[in-house]
Design an enzyme around this catalytic site. Structure first.
Site, PDB file in Angstrom:
ATOM      1  N   THR A 101      40.800  43.324  44.164  1.00 24.78           N
ATOM      2  CA  THR A 101      40.817  44.777  44.090  1.00 24.78           C
ATOM      3  C   THR A 101      41.913  45.271  45.019  1.00 24.78           C
ATOM      4  O   THR A 101      41.846  45.094  46.233  1.00 24.78           O
ATOM      5  CB  THR A 101      39.466  45.377  44.503  1.00 24.78           C
ATOM      6  OG1 THR A 101      38.473  44.927  43.592  1.00 24.78           O
ATOM      7  CG2 THR A 101      39.511  46.895  44.481  1.00 24.78           C
ATOM      8  N   LYS A 176      38.936  49.975  38.366  1.00 30.67           N
ATOM      9  CA  LYS A 176      38.087  49.451  39.434  1.00 30.67           C
ATOM     10  C   LYS A 176      37.794  50.532  40.473  1.00 30.67           C
ATOM     11  O   LYS A 176      36.697  50.581  41.045  1.00 30.67           O
ATOM     12  CB  LYS A 176      38.753  48.254  40.105  1.00 30.67           C
ATOM     13  CG  LYS A 176      37.927  47.613  41.238  1.00 30.67           C
ATOM     14  CD  LYS A 176      36.568  47.121  40.774  1.00 30.67           C
ATOM     15  CE  LYS A 176      35.703  46.621  41.932  1.00 30.67           C
ATOM     16  NZ  LYS A 176      36.179  45.343  42.509  1.00 30.67           N
ATOM     17  N   LYS A 244      37.808  48.972  52.438  1.00 27.37           N
ATOM     18  CA  LYS A 244      39.192  48.870  51.955  1.00 27.37           C
ATOM     19  C   LYS A 244      39.338  49.517  50.586  1.00 27.37           C
ATOM     20  O   LYS A 244      40.259  50.290  50.333  1.00 27.37           O
ATOM     21  CB  LYS A 244      39.596  47.392  51.913  1.00 27.37           C
ATOM     22  CG  LYS A 244      40.953  47.109  51.273  1.00 27.37           C
ATOM     23  CD  LYS A 244      40.845  46.666  49.806  1.00 27.37           C
ATOM     24  CE  LYS A 244      40.066  45.376  49.650  1.00 27.37           C
ATOM     25  NZ  LYS A 244      40.046  44.927  48.227  1.00 27.37           N
TER      26      LYS A 244
END
Length: 294
Positions: A101, A176, A244
């Site tokens: 990701t 995502k 993150k």
């Protein structure tokens, strides 16, 4: 590679999810070359038949398809660019799939640079955590050329129960981010519901049984709440990596002049538990946030 032979796959990053994904590819009969920063973490895969390579460059040199599953966008940049990076050392006509990701902008940059070397790139982040990786039930969100997606679809089939082409380079990462935005606020609701149930004297197991099959049902409720009830905060997905991801989504939203207050609140809450020592716990450790408030 012969007509009926499976492509040789290179796999970089064998952490919580990568290890299970690599195992599935081995069991499906794909020749596999692997590299991870800590060789000891790859011992089990090597015992199962994977070939160890000393660098990402060596993995790229030996593979028809390279899959990467690392931690942060900075890690992605490190392994893709430079003289010893994947792009410089990948075989012409090979396919590279970044399942980390990462940021949509970085995905587009990788695709552009790889095209100069006649290398095709897909950004294909996943959702489903350690359970999905182990059982081959990941949801895979793919950006890049559709014909390349179709070419490697048999590989995705081994890893996920759902794999969807979303558009050109970066589209997988944007999708995502939609996933992570939805999960962020969901996790607040899931953990608050559990805390409320416990404070009111209810049996959390029977509450879970009642609400997981109704309108409140979600993957997080069904898969992570049982872990919390058992006080199991081991990572299926790290708190630090979720933070993150939320930062990537917020930065991207800011560029679109879009305010996401639910996501911003979730990030603040996760940062607080990370600062208390939970950064390497699973995302279900958000439950501990409520203990910090008392």
């Amino acid at each position: 590679m012969g007509i009926n032979e499976k492509p040789t796959i290179g796999f970089v990053g064998t952490g919580v999810m990568g290890k299970s994904m690599a195992h599935r590819l081995l069991h499906a009969g794909y020749p596999l070359h692997i590299y991870t920063r800590t060789k000891e973490k790859a011992e089990e895969l090597m015992t199962s038949g994977a070939n160890w390579q000393a660098s990402v460059a060596d993995v790229a040199n030996h593979s028809d398809v390279v899959i990467t599953m690392v931690g942060y966008p900075s890690d992605v940049e490190e392994i893709y660019f430079g003289q010893r990076g994947i792009i410089e050392n990948a075989r012409p006509q090979s396919v590279v799939i970044d399942m980390t990701t990462s940021s949509p902008e970085l995905a587009s940059k990788i695709a552009e640079e790889a095209a100069k070397k006649e290398v095709s790139v897909l950004d294909a982040p996943v959702s489903g955590g350690d359970i999905g990786a182990r059982n081959g039930k990941l949801s895979i969100m793919v950006g890049g050329e559709q014909k390349i997606f179709e070419k490697v679809a048999p590989i995705f089939e081994e890893l996920g129960s759902q794999y969807v082409w979303q558009g050109l380079a970066g589209a997988g990462q944007f999708t995502k981010m939609c996933n992570q935005i939805a999960i962020a606020s969901t996790m607040i609701g899931v953990t608050e519901a559990l805390v409320y149930a416990e404070k009111s004297g209810l049996d959390p197991d029977t509450v879970l049984e009642s609400i997981s099959g109704g309108a409140a049902g979600s993957w997080s409720l069904s898969n992570l709440t049982p872990r919390v009830i058992k006080r199991d905060f081991s990572p299926g997905f790290f708190v630090k990596h979720f933070i993150k991801d939320m930062k990537i989504a917020l930065d991207s939203a800011e560029k679109m002049e879009l305010e996401l207050p639910g996501l911003r609140l979730a990030r603040q809450m996760y940062e607080q538990i990370a600062e208390s020592g939970e950064e390497n716990s699973g995302t279900q450790a958000l439950y501990k946030y409520y203990g910090l408030q008392n």
